[in-house]
Design an enzyme around this catalytic site. Structure first.
Site, PDB file in Angstrom:
ATOM      1  N   THR A  27     -11.297  19.019 -48.284  1.00  0.00           N
ATOM      2  CA  THR A  27     -10.909  20.110 -49.180  1.00  0.00           C
ATOM      3  C   THR A  27      -9.843  19.599 -50.141  1.00  0.00           C
ATOM      4  OG1 THR A  27      -9.127  20.890 -47.744  1.00  0.00           O
ATOM      5  CG2 THR A  27     -11.310  21.812 -47.353  1.00  0.00           C
ATOM      6  N   ALA A  60      -6.892  17.902 -45.230  1.00  0.00           N
ATOM      7  CA  ALA A  60      -6.058  18.962 -45.813  1.00  0.00           C
ATOM      8  C   ALA A  60      -5.030  18.303 -46.729  1.00  0.00           C
ATOM      9  CB  ALA A  60      -5.365  19.751 -44.707  1.00  0.00           C
ATOM     10  N   VAL A  86      -4.345  14.298 -43.017  1.00  0.00           N
ATOM     11  CA  VAL A  86      -3.478  14.619 -44.150  1.00  0.00           C
ATOM     12  C   VAL A  86      -3.948  13.853 -45.389  1.00  0.00           C
ATOM     13  CG1 VAL A  86      -1.124  14.618 -45.042  1.00  0.00           C
ATOM     14  CG2 VAL A  86      -1.535  15.049 -42.603  1.00  0.00           C
ATOM     15  N   LYS A  87      -4.281  14.598 -46.404  1.00  0.00           N
ATOM     16  CA  LYS A  87      -4.825  14.025 -47.638  1.00  0.00           C
ATOM     17  C   LYS A  87      -3.675  13.797 -48.621  1.00  0.00           C
ATOM     18  CE  LYS A  87      -8.948  14.831 -50.496  1.00  0.00           C
ATOM     19  NZ  LYS A  87      -9.933  15.863 -50.876  1.00  0.00           N
ATOM     20  N   VAL A  88      -3.473  12.542 -49.031  1.00  0.00           N
ATOM     21  CA  VAL A  88      -2.302  12.141 -49.808  1.00  0.00           C
ATOM     22  C   VAL A  88      -2.753  11.472 -51.106  1.00  0.00           C
ATOM     23  CG1 VAL A  88      -0.189  10.745 -49.774  1.00  0.00           C
ATOM     24  CG2 VAL A  88      -1.042  11.756 -47.643  1.00  0.00           C
TER      25      VAL A  88
END
Length: 217
Positions: A27, A60, A86-88
């Site tokens: 997402t 996310a 965790v999307k960075v």
């Protein structure tokens, strides 16, 4: 190659999951906004709902761009569910944060990657996944799948464990070409996944079978 669906739409996630081929979900803030999900609590709850629907990684994305903020937000996201990744973003402080997350056992997805050089940095920092945006690379008059091939080749040569997650998929052909290029994962809209089902000869053959079956009754 694993299949992730790139959406925040619960109905689409369910439909893809019901096919039996779904391995995860990605997402981003744009996809959340498209579904009308607003406010911190609503976003966190939406991520939790997705995690409860799918037995696999759920990316996310953080909203911050500075190291301390990315880490703080990432810790909160990771606490939602064991499946959260965790999307960075691929920025200087993002790389620093990915290293911190890696050292502290939190899986990460380095997003907004457009070159092999960026992918090298993400892998060196310990990213679990790297997401080259092949559709957007195509839009800039370069070959997005060629970038996938280059990253896969470098990772294999250097022994990097980061998985190549092809993103910004625009068509079923993108999926096939990414599989040929050695991508570990494709994250796709539902329309592209369902597009793999379609072929005119399948339709013609099925019609013939059904017609012949009726003639035998």
């Amino acid at each position: 190659m694993k299949f992730f669906i790139d959406t925040a739409n619960l109905a689409q996630i369910k439909e893809a999951n019901d096919l039996g081929i779904l391995d995860g979900v990605t997402t981003n803030p744009s996809l959340m906004a498209k579904e009308g999900i607003k406010g911190h609590d609503a976003i966190m709850q939406h991520y939790k709902t997705i995690c409860e629907m799918v037995d696999g990684p759920v990316s996310a994305e953080v909203f911050g761009t500075e190291f301390a903020g990315i880490v703080e937000e990432g810790k909160k996201l990771a606490a939602i569910h064991k499946n959260i990744v965790v999307k960075v973003p691929m920025i200087k402080d993002g790389i620093k944060a990915i290293k911190w997350f890696s050292d502290n056992g939190i899986p990460t997805n380095c997003t907004l990657v457009f070159s092999a050089g960026q992918a090298i940095l993400a892998a060196k920092a310990g990213a679990t996944y790297v997401s080259p945006f092949i559709g957007r690379i195509d839009d800039s008059s370069w070959d997005g799948v060629q970038v996938i091939e280059q990253i896969v080749s470098i990772y294999n040569a250097q022994g990097f464990m980061t998985e190549v997650l092809a993103a910004s998929i625009r068509s079923p052909l993108h999926i096939v070409r990414c599989a040929e290029a050695g991508a570990d994962i494709c994250t796709c809209p539902l329309s592209s996944i369902l597009g793999l089902l379609k072929h005119p000869l399948t339709d013609l053959g099925l019609k013939q079978f059904l017609d012949d079956a009726k003639s035998m009754q």
